[in-house]
Scaffold this motif. Structure first.
Motif, short mmCIF file in Angstrom:
data_model
loop_
_atom_site.label_atom_id
_atom_site.label_comp_id
_atom_site.label_asym_id
_atom_site.label_seq_id
_atom_site.Cartn_x
_atom_site.Cartn_y
_atom_site.Cartn_z
N ASP A 463 -67.17 11.71 25.10
CA ASP A 463 -68.28 11.73 24.18
C ASP A 463 -68.37 13.25 23.40
O ASP A 463 -67.56 14.21 23.99
CB ASP A 463 -69.42 11.44 24.76
N GLU A 464 -68.79 13.28 22.67
CA GLU A 464 -68.81 14.43 21.79
C GLU A 464 -69.31 15.84 22.53
O GLU A 464 -70.13 15.57 23.41
CB GLU A 464 -70.08 14.66 20.77
N TYR A 465 -68.53 16.76 22.59
CA TYR A 465 -68.53 17.83 23.46
C TYR A 465 -68.37 19.15 22.91
O TYR A 465 -67.30 19.16 22.13
CB TYR A 465 -67.34 17.65 24.82
N GLN A 466 -68.90 20.05 23.05
CA GLN A 466 -69.11 21.28 22.21
C GLN A 466 -67.92 22.37 23.06
O GLN A 466 -68.32 22.63 24.44
CB GLN A 466 -70.11 22.05 22.15
N GLU A 467 -66.94 22.60 22.47
CA GLU A 467 -65.85 23.41 23.26
C GLU A 467 -66.43 25.00 23.40
O GLU A 467 -67.37 25.36 22.91
CB GLU A 467 -64.74 23.85 22.40
N VAL A 468 -66.22 25.70 24.41
CA VAL A 468 -66.63 26.87 25.00
C VAL A 468 -66.16 27.95 23.95
O VAL A 468 -64.98 28.19 23.61
CB VAL A 468 -66.17 27.23 26.35
N GLY A 469 -67.13 28.56 23.45
CA GLY A 469 -66.86 29.97 22.75
C GLY A 469 -66.51 31.21 23.53
O GLY A 469 -66.70 31.23 24.75
N ALA A 470 -66.04 32.25 23.02
CA ALA A 470 -65.85 33.44 23.86
C ALA A 470 -66.12 34.78 23.00
O ALA A 470 -65.70 34.72 21.83
CB ALA A 470 -64.55 33.47 24.29
N GLY A 471 -66.57 35.48 23.52
CA GLY A 471 -66.89 37.15 22.93
C GLY A 471 -67.79 37.07 21.43
O GLY A 471 -67.44 37.84 20.73
N LYS A 472 -68.53 36.08 21.35
CA LYS A 472 -69.53 36.10 20.13
C LYS A 472 -70.72 36.25 20.42
O LYS A 472 -71.30 36.51 21.87
CB LYS A 472 -69.38 34.43 19.72
N GLY A 473 -71.51 36.82 19.54
CA GLY A 473 -72.84 37.11 19.65
C GLY A 473 -73.22 38.66 19.73
O GLY A 473 -72.32 39.67 20.25
N ALA A 474 -74.41 39.05 19.50
CA ALA A 474 -74.63 40.43 19.40
C ALA A 474 -75.67 40.93 20.74
O ALA A 474 -76.45 40.12 21.00
CB ALA A 474 -75.60 40.89 18.21
#
Length: 618
Positions: A463-474
């Motif tokens: 089912d729809e699954y959001q992959e993990v991001g890395a090193g983002k965001g302030a």
């Protein structure tokens, strides 16, 4: 040795036999295994305990068989202590604490490897974070310097770059775990079995969104609140005595001020209102069926009989599920059942991988029938005895070493942290030895007749699954930490040691190996015997002078094939007979090899050595 000679006379002619043991067992005319109580009574880890003024609890066990010391430090903080919005902090700090401190910049692995450290690792789970290494006695100061520096001098070395880097590492760990077959099941199990507010209501790896949103000041405060000496246990096991340990530990840890008291957790054990059955899809080769319950924690008297019951059901090579579903009915290719112990509740998991081509509904129904019958009628006396003997022997084998994942330092630390009793291992073994079929049945009927969580993973697109991001965001915030940052307590009265450089390493003595006696049996087998008495256990290696390179060109793989079938049955024993006999005796027989050798290895508890050798010979 004459009995072994007679057993192997026809089978082996050009071999070498190596035996390492406290002493060869006396000859017994019967193959009756020793009572489990006799095995566990021999287990003892003498220790002394003291506490520094700052609250650091220290346990010392002396074991002079080698010039090494296991250093194991356990912090009473894990993912269970993370509030909403701060999940993953404990696991992230496990990584950060390997990345250098104020007086030991850089990777912690490098200086430890330079001094010859082994068993070098750190872990985080629901109830704890721990670090451990085994070092030469003459390098103990270095290990204590490093461990104390990351406890009392860490935050000044934590930079935005390091934080971003480790969030990236954790992101990749999460991505790797999520993308394994059945890798998303654990999240759903946690979500359905535990309320969101329960300490176990989220996974240890946590939320990457929470980590991305954290500032350096958030991270600093988390560390200050949880990693003080008063929330820590240090175990030194090996070539060390208490007087020496007091001096060294006080030198390196004594000047670190105590941190805040850690609130005790006392959550209610959750239960489902009604059974839940769900279907998930994944890119897998076969359907997997799960059955799960939350049961009492490791300190509850019901934990041991539940653990024994699940091992009988699906944790033995000769388990109920293996014999029925894999060997007899052949509707599953793999089955298992076990309990994962935690402090505030344990986790029962039973699973079966459906054989391709079989109807998953029929297999699920059959699995539930076997579970229900087992809960209603319980195990046999023989099944309970086999589990108890096998598990006791495995614990004894692990305690031969001072460190690592299963050594004496770990046994003392776990008992102290989880049960406030360094000798809790004795209570565990005593409970194991005294467990009865009636106790197993009673515990299962009490806890496993509650509503079940059933998950089925079928082949298909996830089912729809959001992959993990890395090193983002302030993130915002600056770390300007003084040498000591755990304030509010009484100032330390111990003079801080010189931390301008790593301590010197003294001379490392040669290891005093045991003397080796040799003999030759009447059939030509050469025997080498080394005596040591760390644990009441014998290890035997039977080594043949031939390996894969002895395969002929038209029969490549023959050696691997032969070693693979050795435990599948003999002229007198089936594979189930072999598995059951090993369990009854607490023996473990392994077969393997290399290019030039083929080996058969035996690990046996001494009271059952004769019968174990007979099994190995057969």
């Amino acid at each position: 040795m004459s009995r072994l000679s007679r057993s192997l006379l026809l089978a082996l002619t050009t071999t070498a036999l190596t035996v390492t043991a406290p002493a060869l067992a006396k000859h017994h005319e019967t193959a009756e295994p020793a009572p489990v109580s006799e095995l566990v009574d021999a287990v003892d880890i003498p220790y002394e305990e003291f506490t520094l003024d700052n609250g650091l609890k220290v346990l010392v066990h002396t074991d002079r068989k080698a010039p090494i010391v296991a250093v194991s430090i356990w912090y009473g903080v894990g993912s269970a202590h993370e509030p909403k919005g701060k999940t993953g902090y404990a696991h992230l700090f496990e990584h950060i604490m390997f990345n250098g401190s104020e007086n030991a910049p850089g990777d912690y692995f490098a200086p430890l490897r330079q001094i010859g450290a082994t068993d070098l690792n750190g872990t985080t789970w629901l109830d704890r974070t721990n670090y451990f290494q085994t070092v030469p006695t003459s390098a103990l100061d270095v290990a204590l310097f490093l461990e104390s520096d990351r406890m009392g001098h860490l935050l000044g070395a934590v930079t935005q770059e390091k934080l971003d880097n480790q969030i990236g590492v954790v992101s990749n760990e999460k991505r790797q775990g999520d993308n394994r077959p059945y890798g998303l099941v654990g999240y759903r199990q946690t979500e359905l079995l535990f309320p969101a507010e329960h300490p176990y209501g989220h996974d240890t790896i946590g939320s990457l969104e929470d980590l991305e949103a954290a500032s350096l000041d958030d991270m600093k405060q988390w560390f200050v609140d949880h990693y003080g000496p008063n929330n820590s246990i240090l175990v030194l096991a090996g070539d060390i005595d208490t007087a020496t340990a007091k001096t060294m530990v006080n030198k390196w840890f004594g000047a670190i001020p105590a941190g805040k008291p850690i609130p005790e957790l006392s959550p209610t054990l959750p239960t489902l209102d009604a059974p839940i059955y769900e279907v998930m899809k994944d890119k897998v080769a076969t359907t997997r069926i799960y059955r799960n319950w939350v049961v009492p924690g490791l300190n509850d008297p019901d934990y041991t009989p539940l653990d024994v019951g699940m091992t009988v059901l699906g944790g033995l090579a000769s388990s109920r599920l293996d014999n029925i579903m894999v060997r007899e009915e052949k509707n599953a290719v793999s089955v298992s059942a076990y309990v994962i112990p935690f402090v505030h509740g344990s986790f029962v998991e039973i699973l079966a991988d459906v054989k391709p081509g079989e109807d998953a509904d029929v297999v699920a129904k059959r699995l539930d029938e076997i579970i229900a019958d087992f809960i209603a009628n319980g195990p046999t006396e023989d099944e309970v005895q086999r589990v108890a003997t096998r598990d006791a022997a495995a614990r004894i084998a692990g305690l031969e070493q001072v460190g690592g994942f299963s050594g004496k330092a770990v046994a003392l630390a776990k008992g102290k942290l989880y049960s406030d009793d360094p000798e809790f291992y004795k209570k565990e073994l005593s409970r194991l030895a005294s467990t009865t079929p009636e106790a197993v049945k009673s515990a299962m009927q009490k806890w496993l007749t509650r509503p079940v969580l059933g998950i089925r993973v079928v082949p298909g697109e996830r089912d729809e699954y959001q992959e993990v991001g890395a090193g983002k965001g302030a993130r915002t915030g600056v770390l300007t930490a003084p040498a000591f940052y755990t304030q509010d307590g009484e100032p330390a009265t111990v003079t801080a040691p010189d931390r301008s450089k790593l301590p010197a390493v003294g001379d490392i003595p040669n290891v005093d190996f045991p003397d080796v006696e040799t003999a030759t049996l009447s059939n030509g087998i050469k025997v080498h015997f080394a005596h040591r008495d760390a644990v009441p256990m014998t290890r035997v290696t039977l080594s043949f002078n031939a390996g894969t390179t002895a395969d002929s060109a038209d029969k490549l793989g023959l050696q691997n094939f032969v070693t693979a079938i050795l435990k599948e049955g003999t002229a007198s024993l089936t594979s189930v007979d072999i598995a059951e006999q090993q369990e009854r005796l607490g023996a473990s027989i392994g077969v393997g090899g290399s290019r030039d050798r083929t080996t058969v290895n035996l690990r046996a508890v001494n009271p059952n050595l004769d019968a174990s050798l007979d099994l190995m010979a057969d």
